[in-house]
Design an enzyme around this catalytic site. Structure first.
Site, PDB file in Angstrom:
ATOM      1  N   CYS A   1      24.743  97.327 -21.023  1.00 60.98           N
ATOM      2  CA  CYS A   1      24.388  98.608 -21.654  1.00 60.98           C
ATOM      3  C   CYS A   1      25.047  98.723 -23.022  1.00 60.98           C
ATOM      4  O   CYS A   1      24.459  99.258 -23.961  1.00 60.98           O
ATOM      5  CB  CYS A   1      24.827  99.781 -20.770  1.00 60.98           C
ATOM      6  SG  CYS A   1      23.944  99.883 -19.205  1.00 60.98           S
TER       7      CYS A   1
ATOM      8  N   CYS B   1      28.767  99.379 -17.410  1.00 63.30           N
ATOM      9  CA  CYS B   1      27.682  98.395 -17.529  1.00 63.30           C
ATOM     10  C   CYS B   1      27.806  97.653 -18.860  1.00 63.30           C
ATOM     11  O   CYS B   1      27.522  98.208 -19.919  1.00 63.30           O
ATOM     12  CB  CYS B   1      26.349  99.136 -17.413  1.00 63.30           C
ATOM     13  SG  CYS B   1      24.908  98.263 -18.011  1.00 63.30           S
TER      14      CYS B   1
END
Ligand SMILES: [Zn+2]
Length: 151
Positions: free
Chosen positions: A75, A72
């Site tokens: 993230c 991700c």
């Protein structure tokens, strides 16, 4: 969950006050303090489905829960702000990162269909929720607003 909510995992935390390296159990209660100078330590640890209750739900400090995954990209953008939160709110906050790929039960518990998802928890209950990437300064303001006032 069938596994015991215990963990023997610990983290090495460098003291920002005296430089001593401290071994802090991930499931320790209360605040993290330096064994040498008793200064407050920034606390950033990890949890999995197996030890989430011991590490996060049973924490007496509010928890900043970072639900993330290695694939991700956003993230990775929030990670520096999450680390700064551990430092800035040392003694007021425990930061717990959970990899949703490895801990599907925790992801489902907090409805993390989309990540990054940041939550502030008190006794396992969500008191604030931030979905999606947010710059470090905004993240710190958001955490500050979710925490009880500094003593
Ligand atoms: Zn110290």
């Amino acid at each position: 969950m069938t596994q015991a909510s215990q963990t023997s995992r610990s983290d090495l935390v460098g003291c920002p006050h005296c430089g001593k390296r401290n071994r802090i159990s991930a499931a320790a209660r209360g605040v993290a303090r330096c064994g040498s100078c008793r200064g407050l330590l920034p606390w950033l640890t990890e949890a999995t489905d197996a030890d989430f209750d011991a590490v996060a739900v049973q924490s007496s400090l509010p928890v900043l829960l970072d639900l993330w995954a290695p694939w991700c990209g956003p993230c990775r953008m929030v990670a520096p702000g999450v680390e700064r939160a551990a430092q800035q709110f040392a003694g007021r906050l425990k930061v717990v990162k959970v990899n949703v790929d490895h801990s599907p039960n925790t992801a489902a518990r907090y409805q993390a269909q989309s990540i990054p998802l940041l939550l502030v928890l008190q006794d396992g209950e969500v008191v604030a929720r931030q979905l999606g990437a947010v710059p470090p300064d905004a993240l710190l303001r958001w955490v500050e607003g979710a925490l009880p006032p500094a003593k």
